[in-house]
Write a protein that holds these residues in place. Structure first.
Motif, PDB file in Angstrom:
ATOM      1  N   GLU A 538      30.237  56.960  -3.671  1.00  0.00           N
ATOM      2  CA  GLU A 538      30.700  57.090  -5.140  1.00  0.00           C
ATOM      3  C   GLU A 538      29.874  57.269  -6.127  1.00  0.00           C
ATOM      4  O   GLU A 538      29.975  58.166  -7.135  1.00  0.00           O
ATOM      5  CB  GLU A 538      31.622  55.925  -5.636  1.00  0.00           C
ATOM      6  N   VAL A 539      28.578  56.623  -5.909  1.00  0.00           N
ATOM      7  CA  VAL A 539      27.381  57.105  -6.740  1.00  0.00           C
ATOM      8  C   VAL A 539      27.026  58.523  -6.812  1.00  0.00           C
ATOM      9  O   VAL A 539      26.646  59.092  -7.732  1.00  0.00           O
ATOM     10  CB  VAL A 539      26.303  55.971  -6.661  1.00  0.00           C
ATOM     11  N   GLU A 540      26.788  58.896  -5.345  1.00  0.00           N
ATOM     12  CA  GLU A 540      26.740  60.349  -5.072  1.00  0.00           C
ATOM     13  C   GLU A 540      27.746  61.207  -5.747  1.00  0.00           C
ATOM     14  O   GLU A 540      27.342  62.177  -6.336  1.00  0.00           O
ATOM     15  CB  GLU A 540      26.542  60.474  -3.682  1.00  0.00           C
ATOM     16  N   ARG A 541      28.862  60.880  -5.632  1.00  0.00           N
ATOM     17  CA  ARG A 541      30.008  61.848  -6.231  1.00  0.00           C
ATOM     18  C   ARG A 541      29.678  61.938  -7.423  1.00  0.00           C
ATOM     19  O   ARG A 541      29.886  63.002  -8.201  1.00  0.00           O
ATOM     20  CB  ARG A 541      31.207  61.367  -5.646  1.00  0.00           C
ATOM     21  N   ALA A 542      29.733  60.552  -8.412  1.00  0.00           N
ATOM     22  CA  ALA A 542      29.659  60.446  -9.674  1.00  0.00           C
ATOM     23  C   ALA A 542      28.259  61.383 -10.125  1.00  0.00           C
ATOM     24  O   ALA A 542      28.327  61.975 -11.159  1.00  0.00           O
ATOM     25  CB  ALA A 542      29.598  59.168 -10.411  1.00  0.00           C
ATOM     26  N   SER A 543      27.250  61.423  -9.496  1.00  0.00           N
ATOM     27  CA  SER A 543      26.026  61.946 -10.071  1.00  0.00           C
ATOM     28  C   SER A 543      26.269  63.462  -9.806  1.00  0.00           C
ATOM     29  O   SER A 543      25.777  64.211 -10.815  1.00  0.00           O
ATOM     30  CB  SER A 543      25.021  61.382  -9.127  1.00  0.00           C
ATOM     31  N   ARG A 544      26.985  63.992  -8.756  1.00  0.00           N
ATOM     32  CA  ARG A 544      27.141  65.273  -8.493  1.00  0.00           C
ATOM     33  C   ARG A 544      27.943  66.047  -9.593  1.00  0.00           C
ATOM     34  O   ARG A 544      27.591  66.965 -10.143  1.00  0.00           O
ATOM     35  CB  ARG A 544      27.815  65.602  -7.235  1.00  0.00           C
ATOM     36  N   PHE A 545      29.050  65.218 -10.191  1.00  0.00           N
ATOM     37  CA  PHE A 545      29.956  65.783 -11.023  1.00  0.00           C
ATOM     38  C   PHE A 545      29.809  65.332 -12.392  1.00  0.00           C
ATOM     39  O   PHE A 545      30.455  65.583 -13.374  1.00  0.00           O
ATOM     40  CB  PHE A 545      31.269  65.613 -10.773  1.00  0.00           C
ATOM     41  N   GLY A 546      28.625  64.779 -12.753  1.00  0.00           N
ATOM     42  CA  GLY A 546      28.389  64.194 -14.115  1.00  0.00           C
ATOM     43  C   GLY A 546      29.211  63.118 -14.783  1.00  0.00           C
ATOM     44  O   GLY A 546      29.761  63.082 -15.904  1.00  0.00           O
ATOM     45  N   ARG A 547      29.984  62.480 -13.956  1.00  0.00           N
ATOM     46  CA  ARG A 547      31.043  61.364 -13.975  1.00  0.00           C
ATOM     47  C   ARG A 547      30.479  60.038 -14.059  1.00  0.00           C
ATOM     48  O   ARG A 547      29.119  59.714 -13.971  1.00  0.00           O
ATOM     49  CB  ARG A 547      32.337  61.492 -13.001  1.00  0.00           C
ATOM     50  N   MET A 548      31.035  59.111 -14.540  1.00  0.00           N
ATOM     51  CA  MET A 548      30.689  57.429 -14.692  1.00  0.00           C
ATOM     52  C   MET A 548      31.669  56.720 -13.568  1.00  0.00           C
ATOM     53  O   MET A 548      32.486  57.026 -13.242  1.00  0.00           O
ATOM     54  CB  MET A 548      31.185  56.908 -16.005  1.00  0.00           C
ATOM     55  N   LEU A 549      30.972  55.603 -13.169  1.00  0.00           N
ATOM     56  CA  LEU A 549      31.445  54.796 -12.203  1.00  0.00           C
ATOM     57  C   LEU A 549      31.319  53.448 -12.513  1.00  0.00           C
ATOM     58  O   LEU A 549      30.086  52.846 -13.043  1.00  0.00           O
ATOM     59  CB  LEU A 549      30.698  54.915 -10.649  1.00  0.00           C
ATOM     60  N   SER A 550      32.211  52.540 -12.843  1.00  0.00           N
ATOM     61  CA  SER A 550      32.250  51.242 -13.237  1.00  0.00           C
ATOM     62  C   SER A 550      32.354  50.160 -12.184  1.00  0.00           C
ATOM     63  O   SER A 550      32.959  50.502 -11.113  1.00  0.00           O
ATOM     64  CB  SER A 550      33.413  50.738 -14.282  1.00  0.00           C
ATOM     65  N   VAL A 551      31.429  49.239 -12.066  1.00  0.00           N
ATOM     66  CA  VAL A 551      31.231  48.204 -11.039  1.00  0.00           C
ATOM     67  C   VAL A 551      31.766  46.790 -11.650  1.00  0.00           C
ATOM     68  O   VAL A 551      30.958  46.595 -12.379  1.00  0.00           O
ATOM     69  CB  VAL A 551      30.140  48.148 -10.165  1.00  0.00           C
ATOM     70  N   LEU A 552      32.792  46.374 -10.787  1.00  0.00           N
ATOM     71  CA  LEU A 552      32.970  44.876 -11.421  1.00  0.00           C
ATOM     72  C   LEU A 552      32.844  43.874 -10.410  1.00  0.00           C
ATOM     73  O   LEU A 552      33.369  44.079  -9.389  1.00  0.00           O
ATOM     74  CB  LEU A 552      34.548  45.030 -11.874  1.00  0.00           C
ATOM     75  N   ALA A 553      32.053  43.035 -10.793  1.00  0.00           N
ATOM     76  CA  ALA A 553      31.899  41.779  -9.789  1.00  0.00           C
ATOM     77  C   ALA A 553      32.688  40.496 -10.185  1.00  0.00           C
ATOM     78  O   ALA A 553      32.516  40.152 -11.399  1.00  0.00           O
ATOM     79  CB  ALA A 553      30.332  41.440  -9.725  1.00  0.00           C
ATOM     80  N   ALA A 646      29.320  46.682 -14.712  1.00  0.00           N
ATOM     81  CA  ALA A 646      27.934  47.490 -14.915  1.00  0.00           C
ATOM     82  C   ALA A 646      28.529  49.004 -14.573  1.00  0.00           C
ATOM     83  O   ALA A 646      29.708  48.951 -13.760  1.00  0.00           O
ATOM     84  CB  ALA A 646      26.829  47.150 -13.807  1.00  0.00           C
ATOM     85  N   VAL A 647      27.759  49.808 -15.164  1.00  0.00           N
ATOM     86  CA  VAL A 647      28.306  51.247 -15.413  1.00  0.00           C
ATOM     87  C   VAL A 647      27.305  52.112 -14.778  1.00  0.00           C
ATOM     88  O   VAL A 647      25.940  52.179 -15.101  1.00  0.00           O
ATOM     89  CB  VAL A 647      28.962  51.880 -16.744  1.00  0.00           C
ATOM     90  N   PHE A 648      27.686  53.162 -13.794  1.00  0.00           N
ATOM     91  CA  PHE A 648      26.478  54.088 -13.620  1.00  0.00           C
ATOM     92  C   PHE A 648      26.905  55.066 -14.372  1.00  0.00           C
ATOM     93  O   PHE A 648      27.865  55.622 -14.430  1.00  0.00           O
ATOM     94  CB  PHE A 648      26.624  54.643 -12.072  1.00  0.00           C
ATOM     95  N   PRO A 649      25.883  56.014 -14.989  1.00  0.00           N
ATOM     96  CA  PRO A 649      24.272  55.798 -14.549  1.00  0.00           C
ATOM     97  C   PRO A 649      23.709  54.807 -15.827  1.00  0.00           C
ATOM     98  O   PRO A 649      22.381  54.918 -15.857  1.00  0.00           O
ATOM     99  CB  PRO A 649      23.779  57.032 -14.765  1.00  0.00           C
ATOM    100  N   ASP A 663      26.076  41.930 -11.066  1.00  0.00           N
ATOM    101  CA  ASP A 663      25.939  40.406 -10.588  1.00  0.00           C
ATOM    102  C   ASP A 663      25.286  39.789 -11.660  1.00  0.00           C
ATOM    103  O   ASP A 663      25.585  38.635 -11.922  1.00  0.00           O
ATOM    104  CB  ASP A 663      25.051  40.337  -9.322  1.00  0.00           C
ATOM    105  N   ASP A 664      24.388  40.566 -12.337  1.00  0.00           N
ATOM    106  CA  ASP A 664      23.715  39.691 -13.634  1.00  0.00           C
ATOM    107  C   ASP A 664      24.620  39.544 -14.422  1.00  0.00           C
ATOM    108  O   ASP A 664      24.667  38.592 -15.409  1.00  0.00           O
ATOM    109  CB  ASP A 664      22.341  40.473 -13.860  1.00  0.00           C
ATOM    110  N   ALA A 665      25.370  40.325 -14.812  1.00  0.00           N
ATOM    111  CA  ALA A 665      26.556  40.296 -15.699  1.00  0.00           C
ATOM    112  C   ALA A 665      27.665  39.193 -15.547  1.00  0.00           C
ATOM    113  O   ALA A 665      28.004  38.632 -16.349  1.00  0.00           O
ATOM    114  CB  ALA A 665      27.224  41.769 -16.187  1.00  0.00           C
ATOM    115  N   LEU A 666      27.893  39.064 -14.439  1.00  0.00           N
ATOM    116  CA  LEU A 666      28.726  38.094 -13.872  1.00  0.00           C
ATOM    117  C   LEU A 666      28.157  36.750 -14.142  1.00  0.00           C
ATOM    118  O   LEU A 666      28.852  35.632 -14.715  1.00  0.00           O
ATOM    119  CB  LEU A 666      29.040  38.131 -12.397  1.00  0.00           C
ATOM    120  N   TYR A 667      26.817  36.570 -13.922  1.00  0.00           N
ATOM    121  CA  TYR A 667      26.130  35.357 -14.283  1.00  0.00           C
ATOM    122  C   TYR A 667      26.240  34.989 -15.802  1.00  0.00           C
ATOM    123  O   TYR A 667      26.435  33.823 -16.128  1.00  0.00           O
ATOM    124  CB  TYR A 667      24.535  35.362 -13.809  1.00  0.00           C
ATOM    125  N   ALA A 668      25.962  36.112 -16.620  1.00  0.00           N
ATOM    126  CA  ALA A 668      26.047  35.946 -18.028  1.00  0.00           C
ATOM    127  C   ALA A 668      27.633  35.319 -18.326  1.00  0.00           C
ATOM    128  O   ALA A 668      27.806  34.702 -19.185  1.00  0.00           O
ATOM    129  CB  ALA A 668      25.968  37.289 -18.829  1.00  0.00           C
TER     130      ALA A 668
END
Length: 722
Positions: A538-553, A646-649, A663-668
């Protein structure tokens, strides 16, 4: 209708439809944009007029107050008039008699800022004829003891110059009406003579402060009189639409229609002649005449098609003889082919190779491999040579062969497990099947003792008699030379069907094993092994097409207390129910993973921080608002969830960095009191981007910030345990 007529009609529809729709869209859009802009201009002008008149009234009241507070009002009035703060000042006694009036004062009536018309003698003049000459503000005159001595009125001229100043300030045409007349009349205006009457007529028909359009292309709005603005004014602006717009659009449509008719007729005539010759030759070949030829008239696609058809008919005769001699040789290679196909896991490729080999071995013109799906329906997985053999297309234009089990030839073969071959009485197709003259159909089932029967799938079930239910059917249609399929063809097809059964069984076992290796058995979510592969993809796809990817822990708060209080069986129930609620709050394109224990991860493609925060709020509410019922316990179990985002990039350049940031945001979030979410801080070594939201609380306790307030999301040593 002939093909030429259909081509002509289709071309006209394709060309004229967009032209007409485009013309209507342009006309309506320009009209809507013009009215919207004119309405906005009139609204701004009305606000400016109110502000200007109110400022003038405030100035007049201040002037009258200044005169009333002086020891010698007459002298003060002359000085203030000389300074230009008012055009005239009128002083009257308690009896209403004029004691002072400025030289050159405008004649009556005067329009009081409070809304009444006043004469120069101070008496009421509401019924006086004619337009008012000035705008006035009146205050009481008192002595030092507070005894009322009379009134002081300050006035300003309302003349063409005054109306011109309003027009200059607002940028629109301004018309002052005569409010004392029985019918509306123009007192002063900045309109030209040719549109003055039309603007007045439109203003009379306006209710309130609505905007109307005149036949001369002007937008009109009536303003006042009212408490805030005592002047009866009419504001108008010219339309900005290009002149002759509709005539131009009509001319374009007519010209496009003429050109389309001429072009369509010419193209249809040139196109259909070679097709008609080709259709006649095809009919002869269909009747068995392989000597039919088509004249090649050009080198375009139709010419190449004619040449290819001639070459095909020449080669077809030799192919018919070659197929007969090669049939026995093909059967000798089936064993090697079967070993190769059984070791391949690409089901579509396997079935395609089997079908093409069966067609080549039997000399059939067409064929299909159908598998039994849920609901007892045979669905074609691959087909060859079935174009033009369908009784009708699907509603969406597709041509998928679907036959219920027990219906038609292949349906009966799947239901009974007995092969069939024969000739149809007419060209009419069996129910849901392609048209044909001859056919042969053979069922295939899972091998005895195969693993498919243990997977619980309907196609791999075993009946009480011990015979495996059919996985599918291999069917061939129309042998070359129009002969019926014989017993040798039936034996050959059984061999291919056996290979198909082994291939389908192996593929299904492989797919089930792969699914089990990538999913969590308790929750049914993807496991940590698949998380690493998915976040990288998903990171490779978001980088290729200039999109964003959100990750929730995600982490269930104080889950250890649930296990210690209710037992691990209850904890498993809570985890499974939480996974079910997570799946209900995300999209189909989102991915949910169980990372381990009570920790989960969500991947949200094409989602920014604001969208991820919305998902986090929904997840928190879904868990918090409805406690989880646990069997064998009297009350439900109340749990909450903390979320790190957290959001890529913005928070990392790789999947691992983004996951660590989440994960750091989860600790916060844990440190902020749990049952909340936090967005990771933007890394200083990454390109700066605008983040819609930094940190918000799902359900903030007292003292924590509400949604939209920035919060420092940090991870302190010794913070709360997850």
């Amino acid at each position: 209708m002939t093909l030429r007529g259909r081509l002509t009609a289709a071309f006209l529809v394709v060309v004229l439809g967009p032209v007409l729709l485009g013309a209507l869209f342009v006309a309506s859009t320009l009209a809507a944009v013009d009215r919207s802009r004119s309405t906005e201009r009139l609204a701004v002008a009305a606000s400016t007029v109110r502000t200007s008149v109110d400022a003038l009234c405030q100035q007049l009241r201040a002037t009258a107050d200044a005169v009333a507070l002086t020891a010698d009002p007459a002298v003060a009035a002359a000085q203030l008039v000389g300074r230009g703060l008012a055009a005239a000042v009128l002083i009257t006694d308690v009896a209403g008699q004029v004691t002072y009036i400025s030289p050159g004062a405008p004649s009556t009536p005067w329009q009081d800022c409070a809304g009444s018309a006043e004469g120069t003698n101070g008496g009421s003049n509401r019924g006086s004829a004619g337009p008012f000459r000035a705008l006035a503000a009146q205050v009481d005159l008192h002595d030092r003891a507070g005894t009322r001595l009379g009134t002081v009125t300050a006035a300003q001229l309302v003349d063409p110059a005054f109306v011109a100043r309003l027009a200059a300030v607002t940028g629109v045409a301004v018309t002052l009406l005569d409010s004392g007349a029985s019918a509306a009349r123009v007192t002063h205006t900045t309109e030209s003579r040719d549109v003055r009457d039309a603007v007045l007529a439109a203003a009379v028909g306006v209710r309130g402060e609505q905007v109307t359009e005149t036949n001369e292309g002007r937008y009109v709005r009536r303003l006042g009189p009212s408490d805030a603005q005592p002047l009866p004014l009419v504001l108008s602006v010219p339309s900005e639409r290009p002149p002759g717009l509709h005539a131009t659009l009509l001319g374009v449509v007519v010209l496009a229609g003429l050109l389309a008719v001429l072009t369509a007729w010419r193209l249809a005539r040139v196109t259909t002649r070679p097709l008609a010759e080709l259709a006649g030759a095809v009919d002869r070949v269909a009747q068995g005449d392989l000597t039919a030829r088509v004249p090649v008239r050009s080198r375009d696609e139709l010419g190449r098609l004619a040449a290819a058809f001639n070459r095909m008919t020449r080669e077809t005769g030799s192919y018919v003889a070659a197929l007969t001699s090669n049939r026995d040789q093909l059967r000798g290679h089936l064993a090697v082919l079967g070993d190769t196909l059984a070791s391949t896991h690409d089901l579509q490729r396997i079935l395609r190779v089997i079908l093409r080999s069966a067609i080549g071995a039997t000399g059939a013109r067409a064929g299909a491999v159908l598998l039994v799906e849920t609901g007892g329906v045979l669905v074609a997985q691959c087909t060859e040579g079935l174009d033009g053999r369908w009784p009708a297309e699907e509603a969406d234009g597709s041509q998928t062969l679907r036959v219920p089990v027990g219906v038609g030839v292949v349906g009966e073969v799947a239901a009974t497990g007995e092969p069939q071959r024969g000739r149809t009485e007419s060209t009419e197709a069996p129910t849901g099947e392609p048209r044909c003259r001859t056919y042969v159909a053979v069922p295939f089932a899972a091998p005895a003792g195969g693993a498919t029967a243990t997977l619980g799938g309907p196609s791999g079930s075993v009946d009480e008699a011990g015979a495996a239910a059919a996985l599918g059917v291999l069917a061939l249609y129309d042998r070359l030379g129009a002969d019926e399929f014989d017993d040798d063809d039936l034996a050959t097809l059984r061999t291919f069907a056996g290979h198909a059964a082994v291939a389908v069984d192996n593929v299904r076992v492989h797919e089930e094993a792969q699914r089990l290796s990538l999913t969590d058995p308790l929750t049914g979510l993807w496991n940590y092994r698949y998380l690493r592969e998915s976040i990288r993809r998903e990171v490779e796809r978001a980088s290729r097409f200039g999109r964003m990817l959100s990750v929730l822990a995600l982490d269930l708060d104080r889950f250890k207390d649930v296990n210690d209080t209710y037992g691990h069986a209850a904890g498993d129930t809570v985890l499974a129910e939480f996974a079910r609620r997570v799946r209900g709050e995300i999209r189909e394109v989102d991915l949910a993973f169980r990372q381990g224990g009570e920790e989960f991860v969500l991947l949200l493609p094409e989602t920014d921080a604001r969208g991820a925060a919305i998902v986090a709020e929904r997840l928190g509410a879904a868990v918090r608002d409805t406690p989880i019922a646990v069997e064998a316990y009297a009350g439900p179990v109340l749990v909450t969830v903390s979320v790190g985002i957290a959001v890529f990039p913005d928070h990392g350049s790789t999947g691992r960095e983004v996951l660590e940031a989440a994960d750091d945001a989860l600790y916060a979030a844990k440190a902020a009191g749990r049952d909340t979410y936090r967005v990771a801080e933007v890394r200083s070594d990454l390109p700066t981007r605008e983040i819609p939201v930094l940190a918000c609380a799902v359900s903030p306790p007292d003292g924590l910030p509400r949604a939209g307030q920035p919060v420092q999301a940090s991870r302190e040593p010794g913070g709360p345990a997850r």
